[in-house]
Write a protein that holds these residues in place. Structure first.
Motif, short mmCIF file in Angstrom:
data_model
loop_
_atom_site.label_atom_id
_atom_site.label_comp_id
_atom_site.label_asym_id
_atom_site.label_seq_id
_atom_site.Cartn_x
_atom_site.Cartn_y
_atom_site.Cartn_z
N THR A 183 49.14 41.43 33.75
CA THR A 183 49.04 41.71 35.18
C THR A 183 47.65 42.19 35.63
O THR A 183 47.10 41.65 36.59
N SER A 240 41.94 41.47 49.04
CA SER A 240 41.94 42.26 47.80
C SER A 240 43.04 43.30 47.78
O SER A 240 43.45 43.75 46.71
N LYS A 241 43.51 43.72 48.97
CA LYS A 241 44.46 44.83 49.01
C LYS A 241 45.91 44.34 48.96
O LYS A 241 46.81 45.12 48.68
N LEU A 285 37.10 52.96 39.19
CA LEU A 285 36.89 51.66 38.54
C LEU A 285 36.73 51.80 37.03
O LEU A 285 36.99 50.87 36.28
N SER A 303 34.72 55.66 43.86
CA SER A 303 34.70 54.28 43.36
C SER A 303 34.41 54.24 41.88
O SER A 303 35.10 53.57 41.11
N LYS A 359 45.54 57.95 39.31
CA LYS A 359 44.47 57.83 40.32
C LYS A 359 44.99 57.81 41.75
O LYS A 359 44.80 56.81 42.46
N PRO A 369 48.68 49.82 42.82
CA PRO A 369 48.83 49.59 41.38
C PRO A 369 48.87 48.08 41.11
O PRO A 369 49.32 47.30 41.95
N ALA A 370 48.41 47.70 39.92
CA ALA A 370 48.28 46.28 39.58
C ALA A 370 49.58 45.51 39.83
O ALA A 370 49.56 44.38 40.32
N LEU A 417 50.74 44.09 43.49
CA LEU A 417 50.03 43.00 44.16
C LEU A 417 50.76 41.67 43.96
O LEU A 417 51.86 41.63 43.38
N TRP A 439 43.25 51.30 46.16
CA TRP A 439 44.00 50.06 46.04
C TRP A 439 45.38 50.32 45.44
O TRP A 439 45.67 51.42 44.97
N LEU A 467 45.03 39.69 36.46
CA LEU A 467 45.30 38.84 37.63
C LEU A 467 45.11 39.57 38.95
O LEU A 467 44.92 38.94 39.99
N THR A 468 45.21 40.90 38.94
CA THR A 468 45.24 41.59 40.24
C THR A 468 44.24 42.74 40.39
O THR A 468 44.02 43.20 41.51
N GLU A 469 43.63 43.22 39.31
CA GLU A 469 42.79 44.42 39.43
C GLU A 469 41.29 44.13 39.50
O GLU A 469 40.83 43.09 39.04
N TYR A 470 40.58 45.10 40.05
CA TYR A 470 39.12 45.06 40.03
C TYR A 470 38.62 45.14 38.59
O TYR A 470 39.27 45.71 37.72
N ALA A 471 37.43 44.58 38.37
CA ALA A 471 36.75 44.75 37.09
C ALA A 471 36.16 46.16 37.01
O ALA A 471 36.01 46.83 38.03
N ILE A 526 46.79 40.65 47.98
CA ILE A 526 47.02 39.54 47.04
C ILE A 526 46.49 39.92 45.65
O ILE A 526 47.24 40.06 44.70
N SER A 527 45.19 40.10 45.55
CA SER A 527 44.59 40.42 44.26
C SER A 527 43.16 40.88 44.46
O SER A 527 42.43 40.31 45.27
N ALA A 528 42.76 41.91 43.70
CA ALA A 528 41.36 42.35 43.70
C ALA A 528 40.59 41.61 42.62
O ALA A 528 39.37 41.72 42.54
N PRO A 578 32.95 48.82 36.46
CA PRO A 578 31.63 48.70 37.11
C PRO A 578 30.67 47.74 36.40
O PRO A 578 30.03 46.92 37.06
N PHE A 624 31.22 45.83 46.02
CA PHE A 624 32.31 46.53 45.36
C PHE A 624 32.53 45.95 43.96
O PHE A 624 31.59 45.42 43.37
#
Lengths: 461, 461
Positions: free
Chosen positions: B136, A309-310, A100, A96, A108, A115-116, A119, A113, B139-143, A312-314, B145, B340
């Motif tokens: 993109t 998150s997996k 991240l 993680s 990665k 790729p951006a 989604l 998840w 709109l779709t990725e995790y931040a 639509i969007s994280a 940490p 997460f």
């Protein structure tokens, strides 16, 4: 006898070592100067000087009229031993944190998840444009304790579609799927309790359970679900409070629960006090629905959770919990006490995206793209003698056995220095043979450089 | 000797009472039938029948070959005794639950936030329109940490403005201000630890600390901050791990910390192992900045937290933690394990709203509006013989003493049936005299009906 300076050093070293070994805990009072002098067979002035020097180093503190105390920092809850980024040990948080942190240039295949740009970006953009014209309370107010009523009604209908009957008032929104599981753990677990997980399982379950200070018991996972006889033995031996698992598509193996395993598990659970958390986060990847424990059980002892998150969007955080009516109010109290109200914006945007006619088409395209990338990745991995443990029906994960003699953690660390983040088996399991496995995310494995770097690391083993 | 049926009932009653008193914990094995029969001086068949009937009631469960076990539902962490909405006891969650549940028609002078149309709606709308055109990954990725790097740089500059020096890598984003405090509690506290709070304090601190199973010690709050001699005595007597307080404008009293009190508190803390959490959630209401503990202390033992739910939007959740560099990585691990990654959207929208030139003007107008509504509310309350404990320099809260002989909880329950949600002193304090006080949110007190309903309830006392 040693010189005075040496004696002072010796007393300081002894006290330091007691603090490090936690024989003396932060906040506890040290023996008086006289008592310490007697115990260590040195003079009172030696102890006075040692205490003063330790106080100057902030290792102990003096409270006038009361004595000397072991100082802070107070012993905090460290989930991992931290080191510099590249040297960090492979632990449940390794994948993680690495995934991240990454810059765009890093590859990665180990991350969890898509790729951006795989989604539902178009849906999110439309939702944001719609929301920019929403009524004032949507934009500025807290959500109600259970969360957006209309989204909960939609979730209730969606769950009905996979056989899970949950009324909208049996559903509570959370900040994320992980947050949903965390709230359930806070509700049901006390430190020291025992919790069953699949072996291997999603690595963050290990990290989460560590934060709850509980004991984790792994049950071997088979291509049809957990090994039923091991599950039975674990129930008998450990009387666990909770079992946390993935339904639909299992992480990391990509396996699906069979109806007969689901039925046997629930029959076994009926003779016990076990609560089951079923994490359904990959529901929308499925091409045909696997059985859900919550559907067989009727939400009696199974708690069903999920998020989007997996698919639509994280970036738009929103998870949910479906559970017994008599537990939902206590979970809402716990949510308010620990994060206060949820936001309206994320749930409103999610509702707009989910009910947008484009979402179904997005999913159809996504499943085809995943299936094709799955085939391609299997071929590339097999050329490196890396073999899938099974070929999943759907989803993004391939759980693979490395060539004999490989160590997954070593290979992951070597590849990280070449800019490739992998997910070694050790992060998913505490079993001795976990180092023979690695999880690949097929959607993140399109770049040929991944296999070059991996090939070099395997040769260097 | 009693008849067999009565003996069975007696055995059942005894076991039930042991379960209720938690002498027998859920999941534990009951004594064997023979051992139980000997202990209770009844026949084996009486115990067999009692066990079978308790199993039929699902109070205990039988595991073939292993015996009988105390069944579930497992004892969950209930923060409150739940009752129907209107009858619910006044506890630390009472005001939150009532205020968050409300329909628009209900008046809520007891709630802790501004009316929806007092917040920065225009800024949120602009931020959403801008975000609909974002790249993109936004709109779709995790931040990452620690969360949005640019927002953390902005927060670092803002904190510098009130004298708190925190580098961007000493700042971590959280889901909300409450979530920030919760993460700190998970990091530093173990069950049974002692924690200092102000008396009175923000009611949700009580609810949050209950969820952490710690002991809460109240320190009387004066118009200049906590009572220093009581604080000193509490440090000596309880060796608390944490002190949680509001800086800037205190909730519920509206008081501000004086520099001399801040200095004395920190000097006392230096002789101990105490960590201080300073919740700066009302920072942007201030007309002139009160001293911050984190500024005096240099983030050694003070952790500074905040959010913008009170001045920008509560629908857009985002809080932050500023702390020592050596603690931030462990806090990030804990955040990932339990929720997460954060979402990018909320932090991106917040950054856009905060850096929008309109925000400063919004705040200026807000402060004027609050000051005028403060004056108006004081006059209306005094006509009912309800007197402010002090007149705050800024903010939305008025902490008031009710007319002699009033009970705040009774009045709050009476007004709730008339559609007015109040915040009785009992929710903020465990002191015997807490029932003489009530907190009013001046921004939510514009409607004349509030004072009519309140007047009737006071007359009926």
């Amino acid at each position: 006898m040693a010189r005075s300076g040496t004696r002072i050093q010796a007393v300081m070293a002894e006290i330091r070592s007691r603090i490090v070994s936690r024989t003396c805990l932060p906040g506890t009072r040290l023996p008086s100067v006289r008592a310490q002098a007697r115990a260590m067979q040195v003079s009172v002035s030696t102890v006075v000087e040692a205490y003063e020097r330790l106080a100057a180093e902030n290792i102990i503190t003096s409270r006038p009229g009361s004595g000397f105390y072991v100082a802070g920092p107070v012993a905090p809850l460290a989930l991992t031993q931290l080191g510099p980024r590249l040297d960090r040990e492979v632990d449940p948080l390794w994948v993680s944190r690495q995934s991240l942190e990454i810059e765009a240039a890093v590859l990665k295949p180990g991350c969890g998840w898509l790729p951006a740009d795989w989604l539902y970006e178009a849906g999110v953009r439309r939702a944001l444009r719609t929301l920019a014209r929403a009524d004032t309370p949507e934009l500025t107010e807290y959500a109600t304790p259970l969360g957006h009523p209309e989204l909960r009604r939609l979730l209730s209908r969606r769950l009905h579609g996979i056989g899970v009957d949950a009324r909208p008032d049996q559903i509570m929104l959370a900040e994320s799927g992980t947050h949903a599981i965390d709230l359930i753990c806070r509700f049901l677990l006390s430190p020291g309790d025992k919790v069953l997980v699949d072996d291997p399982c999603y690595f963050n379950f290990h990290a989460l359970l560590k934060a709850h200070r509980v004991q984790v018991v792994g049950v071997p996972y088979t291509p049809h679900g957990p090994d039923v006889s091991c599950f039975e033995a674990a129930l008998r031996e450990h009387s666990p409070r909770l079992y946390i698992t993935n339904s639909g598509i299992h992480n990391p193996t990509g396996a699906s629960l069979s109806p007969v395993t689901a039925h046997r598990l629930l029959k076994l659970a009926d003779t016990s006090n076990l609560v089951i958390v079923e994490d359904d986060i990959f529901a929308d990847f499925e091409t045909s629905a696997a059985p859900r424990l919550a559907a067989f059980d009727g939400l009696e002892r199974v708690i069903h959770i999920g998020s989007f998150s997996k698919t639509i969007s994280a970036s738009l955080r929103c998870g949910y919990i479906a559970t017994r009516g008599d537990w939902i109010e206590s979970l809402a109290d716990l949510k308010i006490a620990t994060t206060f109200g949820g936001g309206r914006l994320a749930s409103e945007a999610l509702l707009i995206a989910l009910t947008d006619s484009g979402y179904r088409k997005h999913l159809e395209a996504l499943r085809l793209r995943l299936a094709s990338q799955m085939q391609r990745t299997i071929v590339r991995l097999e050329s490196l003698d890396i073999r899938p443990w099974l070929v999943p029906q759907a989803g993004m994960f391939l759980w693979c056995r490395l060539p004999p003699g490989s160590d997954a953690a070593d290979i992951a660390r070597a590849c990280l220095t070449d800019g490739v983040i992998l997910a070694p088996g050790n992060a998913f399991s505490q079993s001795p043979d976990a180092g023979e496995f690695m999880r690949f995310n097929v959607a993140q494995s399109a770049d040929e450089r991944i296999f070059e770097v991996l090939g070099r690391a395997l040769e260097g083993r």
